[in-house]
Design a protein around this motif. Structure first.
Motif, PDB file in Angstrom:
ATOM      1  N   ASP A  32       0.845  -1.192   0.000  1.00 50.24           N
ATOM      2  CA  ASP A  32       0.000   0.000   0.000  1.00 50.24           C
ATOM      3  C   ASP A  32       0.885   1.248   0.000  1.00 50.24           C
ATOM      4  N   VAL A  33       2.012   1.161   0.729  1.00 45.97           N
ATOM      5  CA  VAL A  33       2.942   2.281   0.886  1.00 45.97           C
ATOM      6  C   VAL A  33       4.366   1.769   0.701  1.00 45.97           C
ATOM      7  N   VAL A  85       3.323  -2.041   4.298  1.00 48.66           N
ATOM      8  CA  VAL A  85       4.354  -1.019   4.106  1.00 48.66           C
ATOM      9  C   VAL A  85       5.692  -1.696   3.863  1.00 48.66           C
ATOM     10  N   ILE A 118       1.615   3.899  -2.688  1.00 53.06           N
ATOM     11  CA  ILE A 118       1.802   5.308  -2.356  1.00 53.06           C
ATOM     12  C   ILE A 118       3.241   5.492  -1.883  1.00 53.06           C
ATOM     13  N   LEU A 120       6.138   7.226   0.086  1.00 47.51           N
ATOM     14  CA  LEU A 120       6.337   8.122   1.225  1.00 47.51           C
ATOM     15  C   LEU A 120       7.811   8.494   1.205  1.00 47.51           C
ATOM     16  N   GLN A 143      -3.024   7.729  -7.082  1.00 45.17           N
ATOM     17  CA  GLN A 143      -2.353   7.688  -5.787  1.00 45.17           C
ATOM     18  C   GLN A 143      -1.711   9.037  -5.466  1.00 45.17           C
TER      19      GLN A 143
END
Length: 150
Positions: A32-33, A85, A118, A120, A143
């Motif tokens: 997801d990240v 993550v 996504i 970061l 995103q």
């Protein structure tokens, strides 16, 4: 490009989440990240040192680096079950070449976003915002990109 690893310290991940390599989407297919480090301070004029930001952000937590941070108040664990993550380490950035560094960061952010995660970004000085912004502008994904500064 292989995972860049220990440019400014040991090759640890953010809170102990699993490692991945940003240019190998199979290593974060279910993410997801994806955390990307942007160790760059070539845009500063007086107080360099933000190149150490991504590593210090990863090292700062005094709790075990076990990939878990439960919230007793919310009764959730954002890193186990709620979000998947991965940490891709630092994007290789060259202090003397801002254009190349921005271009390399842009490519990393575009790759991660194109594969459904996504990004970061842990940085670096404000120069990294340019690569992050350009990647979002050229992305066809919905995103969002995030940016974190030390």
């Amino acid at each position: 490009m292989a995972r860049y690893g220990p440019q400014y310290g040991p090759d640890i991940t953010f809170l102990g989440v699993p490692r991945c390599t940003w240019d190998e989407p199979a290593t974060y297919a279910d993410a997801d990240v994806v955390i990307l480090g942007a160790p760059f301070d070539g845009g500063t004029s007086h107080r360099p040192g933000t190149r150490f930001g991504p590593q210090y952000i990863r090292q700062t937590c005094y709790l075990p680096h076990d990939g878990s941070r439960p919230s007793l108040a919310l009764r959730v664990d954002g890193l186990q079950g709620d979000l998947t993550v991965y940490d891709a380490g630092d994007v290789e950035m060259f202090s003397g070449d801002a254009e190349r560094s921005v271009r390399d960061l842009q490519r990393a952010v575009q790759t991660v976003t194109a594969n459904g995660a996504i990004p970061l970004v842990l940085g670096g000085d404000h120069t990294i915002a340019r690569g992050n912004r350009q990647a979002r502008r050229h992305s066809t994904s919905a995103q969002l990109c995030r940016r974190g500064f030390a």
